[in-house]
Motif scaffolding. Structure first.
Motif, PDB file in Angstrom:
ATOM      1  N   GLN A 195       0.839  -1.214   0.000  1.00  0.00           N
ATOM      2  CA  GLN A 195       0.000   0.000   0.000  1.00  0.00           C
ATOM      3  C   GLN A 195       0.863   1.250   0.000  1.00  0.00           C
ATOM      4  N   THR A 198       2.075   1.849  -3.441  1.00  0.00           N
ATOM      5  CA  THR A 198       0.987   2.402  -4.272  1.00  0.00           C
ATOM      6  C   THR A 198       0.905   3.909  -4.116  1.00  0.00           C
ATOM      7  N   TYR A 199       0.965   4.354  -2.878  1.00  0.00           N
ATOM      8  CA  TYR A 199       0.843   5.807  -2.639  1.00  0.00           C
ATOM      9  C   TYR A 199       2.116   6.538  -3.045  1.00  0.00           C
ATOM     10  N   THR A 238      -7.148   1.987  -0.511  1.00  0.00           N
ATOM     11  CA  THR A 238      -6.495   0.863   0.209  1.00  0.00           C
ATOM     12  C   THR A 238      -7.313   0.520   1.447  1.00  0.00           C
ATOM     13  N   SER A 239      -7.027  -0.662   2.026  1.00  0.00           N
ATOM     14  CA  SER A 239      -7.760  -1.120   3.218  1.00  0.00           C
ATOM     15  C   SER A 239      -6.817  -1.199   4.431  1.00  0.00           C
TER      16      SER A 239
END
Length: 570
Positions: A195, A198-199, A238-239
């Motif tokens: 995650q 991704t960011y 995202t989670s």
């Protein structure tokens, strides 16, 4: 040890005939005259019409004389009558008085003799049954104590092993669970890392887009109007990770206790200790002379041994390769082992021919003993060991005595056990070993906690299992029963008693050398002095060793290399 008045009157040599100036051995006793008699005087005594009904018995079966007691009403008179009606002892003057006229009377001496026999019987029961049996039960209890301690210690060890096993299992499971947490943590962190990447990529994208927008903003209106309209990508979704949850185990102390087993005492009826029934234990039967003569006439009965009226010298021979005969052991084959104070131990035949010789560290002690199988056992003080010699002359190490120095040794004719007198710098004891050399008994103190021994340098065993020890420092013969209970100590007949060699015979007599008076004393089984059986009158000069063989020959070793053999039983 205290002696009776008859024995004191007999002096130190032997129990003397009480008839006039006769000095022979008084082996008989007239219960009516209260006199010891020799065989010849006994026959003369019975010839007199006045004595024809006298009761004559062997000395050891005599009726004990009524102790002298003065009448309280008539102090010059002795009490010797018993009034049945008044249940009281009387003197002759009381007997003739009006107060007891018409009453029935008994001879107080007969009552005393009867009571004495009963008391002696009860005393004998105590000494021969109740005390030894109780001591045996105490030994049994001590063995149970050892067994219980051993069992409990085994249980403790099992508990610790089981707990350790459970701990290891808990540690193993815990390690697996912890390892699983590491796997879960790694997976979650990888997801979060993805995650984050991704960011990071999205932030880079926004940077590039920012540069393009700034470029557009700096151009002319014509160019701005002709450019393409830029669209921004939406922020990636995202989670949040779902963290694991630990649920504690549901258990308590009882659950753990069940896992570790249970401890309880079985619901079983305790086994009662076996108490052997008492055999017939009583005082000797009072045989009359007539009964004894009738018994001798029975041809189918084996003659019973008794003390001879005199001691007869059988033979004497010199022992080669020894300077003096400090200890003598006779084996079943008739061969003899003799040792001196310098540690020379030799075996000879009955003609004095040398058969074998051994050098030891023994000295003025009874440090060797013939065994039932024809071998020999001897001690070595310097090495603190006990050695065994087989009948075929093979020497092997048998027992190590640790910190204790073994002095004297005796092989039991009853059960083959080994009795060893031993010392340290501070203590002394007698230890019993079985045939295999296993220590099974230690005898060291009396009931008051006092030491029984100081220098147990000669030791033997009597026919009743008593352990008889000659103790130089104690100046005594110390006798305990087979359970180690002190029975008596014999301290001689004079002011000084220096005990050396000691042995017993088939009648239970104890024979011990006294190096002070240069004699051999003869005692009964209970420590009563019977006679000086050997002295200078029999050619004995310096007796230090005694031994009785299976043919009832008495061997005496002296402070030279001579061994003299006597007959004293018939």
């Amino acid at each position: 040890m205290a002696t009776t008045s008859d024995e004191q009157a007999a002096g130190q040599h032997y129990l003397v005939c009480g008839i006039q100036d006769c000095q022979k051995n008084g082996q008989f006793y007239c219960n009516d005259c209260h006199q010891p008699m020799c065989e010849q005087c006994k026959e003369e005594h019975r010839k007199s019409p006045n004595n024809k009904n006298h009761n004559i018995v062997l000395y050891r079966q005599r009726k004990h004389r009524l102790p002298t007691e003065k009448c309280k009403l008539h102090p010059t008179k002795n009490v010797d009558i018993f009034c049945r009606e008044c249940n009281t002892p009387l003197c002759l003057k009381c007997f003739l008085g009006k107060e007891h006229k018409g009453h029935e009377f008994d001879d107080l001496e007969d009552i005393y003799a009867e009571k004495y026999a009963l008391w002696q019987g009860e005393f004998s029961k105590i000494q021969k049954y109740f005390l030894p049996t109780s001591e045996d039960l105490k030994i049994d209890i001590k063995e149970d104590v050892k067994e219980i301690k051993k069992i409990i210690e085994t249980i403790r060890t099992s508990m610790k092993d089981e707990a350790e096993s459970l701990k290891n299992l808990v540690d193993e499971v815990t390690s697996e669970k912890i390892e699983h947490t590491h796997t879960m943590e790694k997976s979650l962190l990888q997801m979060l890392k993805s995650q984050e990447t991704t960011y990071n990529d999205y932030i880079k994208y926004l940077g590039k887009m920012s540069e393009k927008f700034q470029e557009y903003l700096s151009t002319t209106n014509q160019k701005l109007l002709s450019s393409k309209i830029l669209k921004l990508k939406t922020i990636p979704e995202t989670s949040k990770p779902v963290p694991p949850v630990f649920t504690p185990g549901q258990f308590n102390r009882d659950d753990v206790a069940k896992l570790l087993g249970r401890l309880n005492i079985p619901n079983t009826e305790p086994e009662k200790r076996k108490i052997h029934p008492m055999e017939a234990v009583s005082t000797p039967m009072k045989f009359t002379e007539k009964q004894m003569e009738q018994g001798k006439e029975k041809s189918d009965m084996k003659p019973t041994l008794s003390l001879s009226s005199s001691v007869t010298k059988v033979r004497e021979y010199s022992v080669p390769d020894v300077n003096n005969a400090f200890h003598v052991s006779a084996d079943k084959s008739g061969r003899l082992w003799v040792s001196d104070i310098k540690g020379n131990l030799v075996q000879t035949d009955l003609q004095g021919n040398l058969l074998q010789k051994i050098k030891t560290s023994g000295g003025g002690e009874g440090y060797h003993t013939a065994t039932q199988d024809g071998g020999l056992i001897y001690t070595d003080k310097d090495e603190k060991k006990i050695y065994r010699i087989t009948p075929d002359r093979i020497i092997t190490e048998f027992i190590k005595t640790g910190d204790w120095t073994p002095l004297s040794v005796h092989s039991s004719r009853i059960n083959g056990d080994l009795l060893v007198g031993m010392i340290t710098d501070e203590e002394a004891k007698v230890t019993r070993y079985n045939k295999a050399g296993k220590e099974i008994q230690n005898i060291q103190r009396d009931n008051q906690g006092q030491g029984l021994y100081s220098l147990p340098h000669y030791i033997t065993e009597n026919i009743n299992g008593d352990i008889c020890t000659s103790d130089w420092n104690k100046r005594a013969v110390v006798v305990v029963n087979k359970s180690g209970q002190h029975r008596f100590s014999y301290t001689g007949q004079g002011s000084v008693f220096c005990p050396y060699g000691i042995c017993t015979d088939v009648l239970g007599h104890i024979l011990v050398c006294d190096t002070d008076s240069k004699t051999v004393h003869l005692l009964d089984q209970d420590g009563g002095f019977l006679s000086v059986i050997l002295s200078s009158q029999q050619g004995i000069e310096h007796p230090h060793a005694v031994c009785v063989d299976d043919e009832n020959n008495l061997y005496v070793g002296q402070l030279n290399n001579k061994v003299t053999v006597y007959k004293y039983l018939e």
